[in-house]
Design a protein around this motif. Structure first.
Motif, PDB file in Angstrom:
ATOM      1  N   VAL A  99       0.856  -1.185   0.000  1.00  0.00           N
ATOM      2  CA  VAL A  99       0.000   0.000   0.000  1.00  0.00           C
ATOM      3  C   VAL A  99       0.890   1.233   0.000  1.00  0.00           C
ATOM      4  N   ASP A 100       0.693   2.122  -0.985  1.00  0.00           N
ATOM      5  CA  ASP A 100       1.547   3.302  -1.099  1.00  0.00           C
ATOM      6  C   ASP A 100       1.498   4.189   0.139  1.00  0.00           C
ATOM      7  N   ALA A 101       0.352   4.296   0.797  1.00  0.00           N
ATOM      8  CA  ALA A 101       0.243   5.153   1.980  1.00  0.00           C
ATOM      9  C   ALA A 101       1.116   4.632   3.121  1.00  0.00           C
ATOM     10  N   SER A 102       1.218   3.320   3.261  1.00  0.00           N
ATOM     11  CA  SER A 102       2.083   2.743   4.301  1.00  0.00           C
ATOM     12  C   SER A 102       3.544   3.036   4.004  1.00  0.00           C
ATOM     13  N   VAL A 103       3.925   2.920   2.740  1.00  0.00           N
ATOM     14  CA  VAL A 103       5.295   3.220   2.339  1.00  0.00           C
ATOM     15  C   VAL A 103       5.577   4.710   2.544  1.00  0.00           C
ATOM     16  N   PHE A 104       4.611   5.567   2.181  1.00  0.00           N
ATOM     17  CA  PHE A 104       4.735   7.009   2.386  1.00  0.00           C
ATOM     18  C   PHE A 104       5.008   7.303   3.865  1.00  0.00           C
ATOM     19  N   ASP A 105       4.205   6.736   4.751  1.00  0.00           N
ATOM     20  CA  ASP A 105       4.377   6.974   6.186  1.00  0.00           C
ATOM     21  C   ASP A 105       5.749   6.506   6.675  1.00  0.00           C
ATOM     22  N   ALA A 106       6.185   5.347   6.203  1.00  0.00           N
ATOM     23  CA  ALA A 106       7.494   4.827   6.614  1.00  0.00           C
ATOM     24  C   ALA A 106       8.625   5.736   6.123  1.00  0.00           C
ATOM     25  N   LEU A 107       8.524   6.206   4.889  1.00  0.00           N
ATOM     26  CA  LEU A 107       9.557   7.095   4.349  1.00  0.00           C
ATOM     27  C   LEU A 107       9.584   8.430   5.090  1.00  0.00           C
ATOM     28  N   ILE A 108       8.398   8.965   5.398  1.00  0.00           N
ATOM     29  CA  ILE A 108       8.337  10.214   6.166  1.00  0.00           C
ATOM     30  C   ILE A 108       8.984  10.000   7.531  1.00  0.00           C
ATOM     31  N   GLY A 109       8.655   8.893   8.178  1.00  0.00           N
ATOM     32  CA  GLY A 109       9.236   8.578   9.484  1.00  0.00           C
ATOM     33  C   GLY A 109      10.750   8.444   9.437  1.00  0.00           C
ATOM     34  N   ALA A 110      11.272   8.011   8.298  1.00  0.00           N
ATOM     35  CA  ALA A 110      12.719   7.853   8.131  1.00  0.00           C
ATOM     36  C   ALA A 110      13.389   9.134   7.638  1.00  0.00           C
ATOM     37  N   GLY A 111      12.603  10.195   7.455  1.00  0.00           N
ATOM     38  CA  GLY A 111      13.165  11.463   6.981  1.00  0.00           C
ATOM     39  C   GLY A 111      13.458  11.492   5.499  1.00  0.00           C
ATOM     40  N   GLU A 112      12.922  10.537   4.744  1.00  0.00           N
ATOM     41  CA  GLU A 112      13.149  10.483   3.301  1.00  0.00           C
ATOM     42  C   GLU A 112      11.984  11.156   2.581  1.00  0.00           C
ATOM     43  N   HIS A 113      11.899  12.473   2.774  1.00  0.00           N
ATOM     44  CA  HIS A 113      10.757  13.248   2.297  1.00  0.00           C
ATOM     45  C   HIS A 113      10.606  13.240   0.779  1.00  0.00           C
ATOM     46  N   GLU A 114      11.710  13.359   0.084  1.00  0.00           N
ATOM     47  CA  GLU A 114      11.630  13.414  -1.375  1.00  0.00           C
ATOM     48  C   GLU A 114      11.090  12.102  -1.954  1.00  0.00           C
ATOM     49  N   ALA A 116       9.224   9.977  -0.358  1.00  0.00           N
ATOM     50  CA  ALA A 116       7.820   9.874   0.055  1.00  0.00           C
ATOM     51  C   ALA A 116       6.934  10.684  -0.883  1.00  0.00           C
ATOM     52  N   LEU A 117       7.336  11.900  -1.180  1.00  0.00           N
ATOM     53  CA  LEU A 117       6.524  12.770  -2.043  1.00  0.00           C
ATOM     54  C   LEU A 117       6.429  12.232  -3.466  1.00  0.00           C
ATOM     55  N   ALA A 118       7.407  11.458  -3.892  1.00  0.00           N
ATOM     56  CA  ALA A 118       7.369  10.868  -5.236  1.00  0.00           C
ATOM     57  C   ALA A 118       6.213   9.883  -5.380  1.00  0.00           C
ATOM     58  N   LEU A 119       5.717   9.362  -4.273  1.00  0.00           N
ATOM     59  CA  LEU A 119       4.582   8.425  -4.316  1.00  0.00           C
ATOM     60  C   LEU A 119       3.246   9.136  -4.531  1.00  0.00           C
ATOM     61  N   CYS A 120       3.215  10.432  -4.282  1.00  0.00           N
ATOM     62  CA  CYS A 120       1.954  11.184  -4.309  1.00  0.00           C
ATOM     63  C   CYS A 120       1.507  11.475  -5.732  1.00  0.00           C
ATOM     64  N   ARG A 121       0.239  11.129  -6.012  1.00  0.00           N
ATOM     65  CA  ARG A 121      -0.334  11.363  -7.335  1.00  0.00           C
ATOM     66  C   ARG A 121      -1.542  12.284  -7.261  1.00  0.00           C
ATOM     67  N   GLY A 122      -1.742  12.922  -6.123  1.00  0.00           N
ATOM     68  CA  GLY A 122      -2.891  13.803  -5.937  1.00  0.00           C
ATOM     69  C   GLY A 122      -3.480  13.620  -4.559  1.00  0.00           C
ATOM     70  N   ASP A 123      -4.711  14.078  -4.388  1.00  0.00           N
ATOM     71  CA  ASP A 123      -5.386  13.952  -3.105  1.00  0.00           C
ATOM     72  C   ASP A 123      -5.642  12.498  -2.763  1.00  0.00           C
ATOM     73  N   LEU A 124      -5.547  12.178  -1.495  1.00  0.00           N
ATOM     74  CA  LEU A 124      -5.820  10.834  -1.019  1.00  0.00           C
ATOM     75  C   LEU A 124      -7.218  10.402  -1.440  1.00  0.00           C
ATOM     76  N   LEU A 125      -7.306   9.238  -2.063  1.00  0.00           N
ATOM     77  CA  LEU A 125      -8.573   8.663  -2.533  1.00  0.00           C
ATOM     78  C   LEU A 125      -9.427   9.690  -3.275  1.00  0.00           C
ATOM     79  N   ALA A 126      -8.786  10.373  -4.208  1.00  0.00           N
ATOM     80  CA  ALA A 126      -9.485  11.382  -5.014  1.00  0.00           C
ATOM     81  C   ALA A 126     -10.736  10.770  -5.630  1.00  0.00           C
ATOM     82  N   ALA A 149       7.833  21.451   3.581  1.00  0.00           N
ATOM     83  CA  ALA A 149       8.500  22.468   4.398  1.00  0.00           C
ATOM     84  C   ALA A 149       9.907  22.017   4.769  1.00  0.00           C
ATOM     85  N   ALA A 150      10.060  20.744   5.133  1.00  0.00           N
ATOM     86  CA  ALA A 150      11.381  20.218   5.493  1.00  0.00           C
ATOM     87  C   ALA A 150      12.328  20.262   4.297  1.00  0.00           C
ATOM     88  N   LEU A 151      11.824  19.912   3.129  1.00  0.00           N
ATOM     89  CA  LEU A 151      12.666  19.963   1.926  1.00  0.00           C
ATOM     90  C   LEU A 151      13.034  21.402   1.565  1.00  0.00           C
TER      91      LEU A 151
END
Length: 193
Positions: A99-114, A116-126, A149-151
């Motif tokens: 699930v991309d959202a789980s990977v996003f959360d894990a990457l954010i938690g690890a400080g890998e913001h860029e 994590a943001l690469a997984l985003c394709r728009g609003d959640l459950l658009a 903001a961190a980036l």
């Protein structure tokens, strides 16, 4: 393996092939909710979350119909990915379901913001507008904003003001009513002159 993408419109990939998401809003909402809430849940809990304004018997009937739609969308892998019995329902974890959202959360938690943001394709459950979706969407948007903001801060600290401005603009576009985001953008624009 099934890949479930909720960071944008709901999307599925089954065994490396793009698959159509479940047909109908109830089945899509169910798959989205299960993707965002790992683990096994009581059917009554899931039915109550997805159909809060109806009798429990009607909500459970709606849940059964939605489960059928999710099974059809998952096809041959449904038995490996969808865990459902008379009392519980849930999705298998990795490696069966990614699930991309789980990977996003894990990457954010690890400080890998860029990353994590690469997984985003728009609003959640658009395309879905249930109350629980709107609340989850707001939380996801805030998390994206903090990552941007961190980036921007990291880029500014490294002297890359152009990149800092780009991240700040993305943050403002994400939430046009976020005053701190606007202030940060103004400061970055002033510094770059």
């Amino acid at each position: 393996m099934v890949q479930i993408r909720v960071l944008g419109a709901l999307a599925l990939e089954v065994d490396g092939q793009v698959a159509a998401p479940p047909v109908g809003r109830p089945a899509q909402a169910l798959l989205g909710w299960l993707a965002l809430h790992p683990g096994i849940h009581a059917r009554s809990e899931v039915a109550g979350r997805l159909w809060p304004d109806v009798l429990e018997s009607s909500a459970r009937a709606s849940l059964r119909n939605a489960l059928s739609g999710v099974r059809r969308a998952l096809g041959l892998v449904a038995d490996r990915v969808l865990i459902a019995d008379r009392e519980t329902v849930g999705l298998a974890g990795e490696p069966e379901a990614w699930v991309d959202a789980s990977v996003f959360d894990a990457l954010i938690g690890a400080g890998e913001h860029e990353r994590a943001l690469a997984l985003c394709r728009g609003d959640l459950l658009a395309g879905l507008d249930d109350e629980w979706v709107l609340a989850a969407r707001d939380a996801y948007r805030e998390s994206r904003g903090r990552a941007l903001a961190a980036l921007a801060d990291a880029s500014a600290s490294a002297g890359d003001h152009e990149q800092a401005i780009r991240y700040s603009r993305e943050r403002v576009a994400l939430d046009p009513f976020d005053e701190p985001a606007h202030r940060d953008l103004i400061v970055r624009l002033a510094v770059s002159d």
